[in-house]
Design a protein around this motif. Structure first.
Motif, PDB file in Angstrom:
ATOM      1  N   LYS A  21     -22.998  43.159 -51.309  1.00 40.09           N
ATOM      2  CA  LYS A  21     -21.624  43.611 -51.031  1.00 40.09           C
ATOM      3  C   LYS A  21     -21.477  44.026 -49.564  1.00 40.09           C
ATOM      4  CE  LYS A  21     -20.203  45.048 -55.636  1.00 40.09           C
ATOM      5  NZ  LYS A  21     -19.932  46.179 -56.520  1.00 40.09           N
ATOM      6  N   LYS A  22     -22.485  44.719 -49.036  1.00 44.36           N
ATOM      7  CA  LYS A  22     -22.444  45.111 -47.617  1.00 44.36           C
ATOM      8  C   LYS A  22     -22.435  43.882 -46.719  1.00 44.36           C
ATOM      9  CE  LYS A  22     -24.600  49.655 -47.764  1.00 44.36           C
ATOM     10  NZ  LYS A  22     -25.858  50.112 -48.275  1.00 44.36           N
ATOM     11  N   ARG A  23     -23.277  42.903 -47.063  1.00 39.41           N
ATOM     12  CA  ARG A  23     -23.339  41.684 -46.258  1.00 39.41           C
ATOM     13  C   ARG A  23     -22.005  40.921 -46.316  1.00 39.41           C
ATOM     14  NH1 ARG A  23     -24.507  36.709 -47.370  1.00 39.41           N
ATOM     15  NH2 ARG A  23     -25.380  37.083 -49.434  1.00 39.41           N
ATOM     16  N   LEU A  24     -21.351  40.947 -47.473  1.00 42.58           N
ATOM     17  CA  LEU A  24     -20.080  40.246 -47.624  1.00 42.58           C
ATOM     18  C   LEU A  24     -18.983  40.853 -46.743  1.00 42.58           C
ATOM     19  CD1 LEU A  24     -20.131  39.455 -51.437  1.00 42.58           C
ATOM     20  CD2 LEU A  24     -20.401  37.837 -49.554  1.00 42.58           C
ATOM     21  N   ASP A  25     -19.183  42.108 -46.317  1.00 43.89           N
ATOM     22  CA  ASP A  25     -18.245  42.722 -45.362  1.00 43.89           C
ATOM     23  C   ASP A  25     -18.296  42.019 -44.013  1.00 43.89           C
ATOM     24  OD1 ASP A  25     -16.780  44.670 -46.692  1.00 43.89           O
ATOM     25  OD2 ASP A  25     -18.354  46.179 -46.473  1.00 43.89           O
ATOM     26  N   THR A  26     -19.395  41.318 -43.744  1.00 42.42           N
ATOM     27  CA  THR A  26     -19.547  40.649 -42.450  1.00 42.42           C
ATOM     28  C   THR A  26     -19.222  39.153 -42.532  1.00 42.42           C
ATOM     29  OG1 THR A  26     -21.888  40.092 -42.755  1.00 42.42           O
ATOM     30  CG2 THR A  26     -21.398  42.276 -41.852  1.00 42.42           C
ATOM     31  N   VAL A  27     -18.972  38.657 -43.757  1.00 46.33           N
ATOM     32  CA  VAL A  27     -18.620  37.244 -43.931  1.00 46.33           C
ATOM     33  C   VAL A  27     -17.099  37.131 -43.800  1.00 46.33           C
ATOM     34  CG1 VAL A  27     -18.596  35.302 -45.550  1.00 46.33           C
ATOM     35  CG2 VAL A  27     -20.584  36.818 -45.441  1.00 46.33           C
ATOM     36  N   LEU A  28     -16.642  36.355 -42.811  1.00 43.01           N
ATOM     37  CA  LEU A  28     -15.204  36.246 -42.554  1.00 43.01           C
ATOM     38  C   LEU A  28     -14.628  34.946 -43.102  1.00 43.01           C
ATOM     39  CD1 LEU A  28     -15.060  37.658 -38.917  1.00 43.01           C
ATOM     40  CD2 LEU A  28     -14.716  38.871 -41.073  1.00 43.01           C
ATOM     41  N   ILE A  29     -13.458  35.059 -43.709  1.00 37.78           N
ATOM     42  CA  ILE A  29     -12.733  33.922 -44.266  1.00 37.78           C
ATOM     43  C   ILE A  29     -11.455  33.763 -43.434  1.00 37.78           C
ATOM     44  CG2 ILE A  29     -11.605  32.977 -46.335  1.00 37.78           C
ATOM     45  CD1 ILE A  29     -14.591  33.692 -46.818  1.00 37.78           C
ATOM     46  N   ASP A  30     -11.289  32.614 -42.806  1.00 40.17           N
ATOM     47  CA  ASP A  30     -10.081  32.336 -42.028  1.00 40.17           C
ATOM     48  C   ASP A  30      -9.164  31.424 -42.829  1.00 40.17           C
ATOM     49  OD1 ASP A  30     -10.815  33.696 -39.589  1.00 40.17           O
ATOM     50  OD2 ASP A  30     -12.273  32.093 -39.265  1.00 40.17           O
ATOM     51  N   GLU A  31      -7.881  31.730 -42.779  1.00 38.19           N
ATOM     52  CA  GLU A  31      -6.885  30.885 -43.459  1.00 38.19           C
ATOM     53  C   GLU A  31      -5.651  30.848 -42.570  1.00 38.19           C
ATOM     54  OE1 GLU A  31      -5.620  28.273 -45.558  1.00 38.19           O
ATOM     55  OE2 GLU A  31      -7.275  29.169 -46.652  1.00 38.19           O
ATOM     56  N   GLN A  32      -4.928  29.736 -42.628  1.00 37.62           N
ATOM     57  CA  GLN A  32      -3.687  29.664 -41.860  1.00 37.62           C
ATOM     58  C   GLN A  32      -2.638  28.870 -42.615  1.00 37.62           C
ATOM     59  OE1 GLN A  32      -4.606  27.847 -38.106  1.00 37.62           O
ATOM     60  NE2 GLN A  32      -4.876  25.825 -38.969  1.00 37.62           N
ATOM     61  N   SER A  33      -1.378  29.076 -42.221  1.00 34.50           N
ATOM     62  CA  SER A  33      -0.293  28.305 -42.822  1.00 34.50           C
ATOM     63  C   SER A  33      -0.466  26.844 -42.403  1.00 34.50           C
ATOM     64  CB  SER A  33       1.058  28.858 -42.349  1.00 34.50           C
ATOM     65  OG  SER A  33       1.127  28.837 -40.933  1.00 34.50           O
ATOM     66  N   ALA A  34       0.179  25.948 -43.131  1.00 33.77           N
ATOM     67  CA  ALA A  34       0.027  24.510 -42.875  1.00 33.77           C
ATOM     68  C   ALA A  34       0.346  24.153 -41.421  1.00 33.77           C
ATOM     69  CB  ALA A  34       0.915  23.721 -43.829  1.00 33.77           C
ATOM     70  N   ASP A  35       1.327  24.842 -40.822  1.00 34.52           N
ATOM     71  CA  ASP A  35       1.720  24.532 -39.443  1.00 34.52           C
ATOM     72  C   ASP A  35       0.998  25.393 -38.405  1.00 34.52           C
ATOM     73  OD1 ASP A  35       2.912  26.966 -39.857  1.00 34.52           O
ATOM     74  OD2 ASP A  35       4.962  26.182 -39.862  1.00 34.52           O
ATOM     75  N   GLY A  36       0.112  26.276 -38.876  1.00 32.62           N
ATOM     76  CA  GLY A  36      -0.675  27.094 -37.954  1.00 32.62           C
ATOM     77  C   GLY A  36       0.071  28.260 -37.316  1.00 32.62           C
ATOM     78  N   LEU A  37       1.283  28.552 -37.781  1.00 29.72           N
ATOM     79  CA  LEU A  37       2.074  29.639 -37.174  1.00 29.72           C
ATOM     80  C   LEU A  37       1.612  31.021 -37.632  1.00 29.72           C
ATOM     81  CD1 LEU A  37       5.693  28.132 -37.311  1.00 29.72           C
ATOM     82  CD2 LEU A  37       4.092  28.187 -35.381  1.00 29.72           C
ATOM     83  N   LEU A  38       0.924  31.058 -38.755  1.00 29.07           N
ATOM     84  CA  LEU A  38       0.416  32.333 -39.270  1.00 29.07           C
ATOM     85  C   LEU A  38      -1.068  32.162 -39.570  1.00 29.07           C
ATOM     86  CD1 LEU A  38       1.168  35.239 -40.442  1.00 29.07           C
ATOM     87  CD2 LEU A  38       1.089  34.097 -42.647  1.00 29.07           C
ATOM     88  N   LYS A  39      -1.884  33.084 -39.072  1.00 30.85           N
ATOM     89  CA  LYS A  39      -3.328  33.038 -39.323  1.00 30.85           C
ATOM     90  C   LYS A  39      -3.780  34.399 -39.832  1.00 30.85           C
ATOM     91  CE  LYS A  39      -4.039  29.622 -35.738  1.00 30.85           C
ATOM     92  NZ  LYS A  39      -4.350  29.374 -34.367  1.00 30.85           N
ATOM     93  N   VAL A  40      -4.665  34.372 -40.828  1.00 30.41           N
ATOM     94  CA  VAL A  40      -5.229  35.619 -41.352  1.00 30.41           C
ATOM     95  C   VAL A  40      -6.748  35.482 -41.438  1.00 30.41           C
ATOM     96  CG1 VAL A  40      -3.159  36.247 -42.654  1.00 30.41           C
ATOM     97  CG2 VAL A  40      -4.968  34.954 -43.785  1.00 30.41           C
ATOM     98  N   THR A  41      -7.418  36.614 -41.271  1.00 23.76           N
ATOM     99  CA  THR A  41      -8.866  36.665 -41.440  1.00 23.76           C
ATOM    100  C   THR A  41      -9.179  37.819 -42.390  1.00 23.76           C
ATOM    101  OG1 THR A  41      -9.234  35.809 -39.217  1.00 23.76           O
ATOM    102  CG2 THR A  41     -11.088  36.921 -40.260  1.00 23.76           C
ATOM    103  N   LEU A  42      -9.956  37.522 -43.425  1.00 21.82           N
ATOM    104  CA  LEU A  42     -10.389  38.513 -44.409  1.00 21.82           C
ATOM    105  C   LEU A  42     -11.906  38.526 -44.459  1.00 21.82           C
ATOM    106  CD1 LEU A  42      -7.475  37.877 -45.536  1.00 21.82           C
ATOM    107  CD2 LEU A  42      -8.453  38.149 -47.793  1.00 21.82           C
ATOM    108  N   THR A  43     -12.474  39.633 -44.948  1.00 20.17           N
ATOM    109  CA  THR A  43     -13.899  39.620 -45.266  1.00 20.17           C
ATOM    110  C   THR A  43     -14.040  39.025 -46.660  1.00 20.17           C
ATOM    111  OG1 THR A  43     -13.990  41.743 -46.412  1.00 20.17           O
ATOM    112  CG2 THR A  43     -14.207  41.800 -43.993  1.00 20.17           C
ATOM    113  N   ALA A  44     -15.257  38.657 -47.027  1.00 19.04           N
ATOM    114  CA  ALA A  44     -15.498  38.129 -48.376  1.00 19.04           C
ATOM    115  C   ALA A  44     -15.303  39.226 -49.426  1.00 19.04           C
ATOM    116  CB  ALA A  44     -16.888  37.524 -48.477  1.00 19.04           C
TER     117      ALA A  44
END
Length: 106
Positions: A21-44
């Motif tokens: 669980k601690k290690r998953l705090d350092t794993v980043l998930i990037d996602e963006q809208s289809a046109d790239g106008l909105l981007k978000v990054t979450l931890t696992a």
């Protein structure tokens, strides 16, 4: 049945779960809208780290809200998959097979 050995194994597995669980705090998930106008990054572990919004989205509140909902949900889904896969790997690898034990980790 070696109860003491199994209890030790259980404690060891719980520690590995915490470490994962601690290690998953350092794993980043990037996602963006289809046109790239909105981007978000979450931890696992599904904690939001950053949100980037193109200026053009700021002119349309409803569109921005829709973008946030869709993009965050996609990112949360990906993060949940990574999280579940990692934790399942730890519990399946280390758990002694005890009837009903899998119920504890749901």
């Amino acid at each position: 049945m070696d109860l003491m050995g199994m209890m030790g194994k259980l404690k060891e597995t719980q520690q590995k779960i915490e470490d994962t669980k601690k290690r998953l705090d350092t794993v980043l998930i990037d996602e963006q809208s289809a046109d790239g106008l909105l981007k978000v990054t979450l931890t696992a572990n599904r904690k939001i780290k950053s949100i980037t919004i193109a200026d053009s989205l700021l002119e349309d509140k409803e569109q921005l809200e829709d973008y946030l909902i869709v993009t965050l949900n996609k990112a949360i889904e990906k993060a949940t998959d990574v999280n579940q896969t990692e934790l399942d790997a730890v519990t399946k690898m280390d758990m002694p097979m005890i009837p009903g034990m899998d119920e504890l980790f749901k």
